[in-house]
Design an enzyme around this catalytic site. Structure first.
Site: not given
Ligand code: NAD
Length: 310
Positions: A12, A104, A186
């Site tokens: 994000g 994902n 994926k």
């Molecule tokens: P992350 O854990 O870094 O980020 C998720 C964020 O959501 C955290 O900062 C957490 O505090 C926040 N959060 C949780 N509950 C919440 C709520 N109720 N309100 C507000 N914020 C809340 O995870 P990420 O790596 O960014 O992954 C997010 C999604 O994207 C996952 O499904 C992951 O599989 C997918 N994804 C990640 C990547 C990557 O490289 N990081 C790549 C492709 C897909």
């Protein structure tokens, strides 16, 4: 156009930074107190390809602090956090708010439909990657792309305009009729590599170095493919197998430990219920046996349980 990121973690904050830097009106929401405080006090520190690109003062709130209405909402929590998060922020949507979901895993459309009409749900999949080097510190490498599709394709023009606008910030989004297939491809890869690397305790290269890895891979993928097809998706097992094999080399990411491995190592819950767990659930719906995914899901949950009770 007011853009909200709910879940402003690794992925994000990377997309949010790209849009903010291009002068879009971006707001972050996150429930991680320290992350929120750091960004509020110092700005989001951005490190891309090992270069410090400075600190960006993107407005950030906890879910209970944010108000107003937003035109575009990126949901970017972990899969199991999606529903509780939507409960907390649903009052921020107006009748035309578009939700972009690039989590994902499988099954997110069902959840999103409980909060937003189908013509406003843009479901997608991304190969962008990202990480956090600590609270408030984005650390990412390389570039990527996003595939996106509107769940019900009424009034598609607005979405296509939105895609163009977001692409001006470099998100590299392609509106694609093949999005569901890509999501399953994926997810299939993650059903194999995320789980086996975690259970075997190895990186992707080490998994690939085991001479019978294809037997393990096919045990999972035959179930993913059968269930995906029963759901009406043309899942191509040979494509997923090739995608997996392409990652084995150390030059193409073989040294990487998948996200589920890292979540487990750090004592966090994993996204297993939206990978092999969802394949098992859908298998039951279609009367397709999924013994391998069933056992893998239980094994991952047992590891989570042991972690929690250590
Ligand atoms: P992350 O854990 O870094 O980020 C998720 C964020 O959501 C955290 O900062 C957490 O505090 C926040 N959060 C949780 N509950 C919440 C709520 N109720 N309100 C507000 N914020 C809340 O995870 P990420 O790596 O960014 O992954 C997010 C999604 O994207 C996952 O499904 C992951 O599989 C997918 N994804 C990640 C990547 C990557 O490289 N990081 C790549 C492709 C897909």
């Amino acid at each position: 156009m007011k853009i909200l990121f709910v879940g402003s973690g690794a992925l994000g904050s990377r997309f949010g930074y790209m849009l903010f830097k291009n002068n879009e009106d971006v707001t972050f929401v996150d429930s991680w107190e320290e992350h929120v405080e750091n960004i509020r006090n110092n700005g989001l520190k951005v490190i891309i390809d090992d270069k410090d690109l400075g600190n960006y003062h993107i407005p950030i709130y906890r879910p209970d602090q944010v108000s107003g209405k937003y035109d575009v909402v990126f949901v970017a929590t972990k899969s199991m956090q999606l529903r509780p998060m939507l409960e907390q922020v649903k009052h921020l949507f107006h009748k035309d708010t578009k939700i972009i979901c690039i989590l994902n895993g499988l099954g997110h459309v069902q959840t999103l439909k409980d909060y937003i009409k189908e013509e406003n749900i843009l479901i997608g999949v991304t190969v962008w990657t990202s990480g956090l080097a600590g609270p408030g510190v984005l650390s990412a490498h390389g570039v990527g792309k996003i595939e996106l599709k509107q769940v019900k394709e009424d009034n598609l023009d607005k979405t296509l305009d939105l895609v163009n606008r977001l692409n001006a910030s470099g998100l590299n989004i392609k509106y694609s009729e093949d999005t569901y297939q890509s999501i399953w491809h994926k997810a299939g890869l993650n059903c194999v590599l995320n789980t086996y690397c975690t259970l075997i305790d190895c990186n992707i290269n080490q998994y690939g170095s085991f001479d019978k890895n294809i037997e393990l891979t096919r045990a999972v993928l035959s179930e993913v493919t059968a269930v995906g097809k029963a759901e009406g998706i043309e899942v191509k097992q040979e494509v997923i197998e090739q995608n997996i094999e392409n990652l084995f080399s150390l030059e193409t990411g073989g040294a990487h430990y998948p996200s589920l491995y890292q979540d487990m190592k750090n004592g966090r819950l994993t996204e297993i219920d939206y990978l092999n767990g969802e394949v098992s659930r859908l298998g039951k719906k279609h009367n397709i046996p999924t013994p391998v995914c069933d056992v893998i899901t239980l094994m991952i949950h047992s590891k989570e349980y042991i972690n929690k009770n250590k």
